[in-house]
Design a protein around this motif. Sequence first.
Motif: not given
Length: 205
Positions: A25, A76, A79, A83, A125, A127, A201
């Motif tokens: 981000q 997960r 994402g 990514l 995400n 996290h 991830l």
Amino acid sequence: MTSALQAAIAGLGLGLSLIVAIGAQNAFVLRQGIRREHVLPVVLVCALSDAVLIIAGVSGIGFVVERFPVVLVVLRWAGAAFLLGYGLLAAGRALAPSGLAADRGGNGLSLRAAVLTVVGLTWLNPHVYLDTVLLLGSIANTHGEVERWWFAAGAVLGSILWFTALGYGARLLRGVFAKPVAWRILDVAIAVVMIALAIMLVLRP
């Protein structure tokens, strides 16, 4: 110092500690800031998303994530795919002269593409749910019934300050990025961060 002010300062400190780190981000906000491209919408999406997640955590929504871990599993993998795709695009820009030309002032991302990208980098995400909703929410709820909302306000303020400074402060680096090689280095760094996060991830137990 009142208990409300102490809670707000604690929230500000924890909020900043969770978001001031090299991540997908922040890398995207930095790139948009350097380009001076859709900075306000991108910053608003980041800050408002954090505010929603912080309020959800303080409200006790985190128990949903704890009770239904399958949600984090889905996020997960989604994402990681997102990514990886963005990292490969950044690698392609670093390798292709046309990509460098675009970054130096040609046609960049449309407003829609920029907003959708930052939404994906934020909400896909897993996290962010562990850190912002569970961790921050849990710590906020160690404060009093009223003070926990001051804690949340401090955390939200920290998010607003950080993303505003990152998005608009990045333009100070524009002189450095007048050279194509600087854009190549930035895109290589972004590609490494994105792909590394995707691998982390996937490999996470």
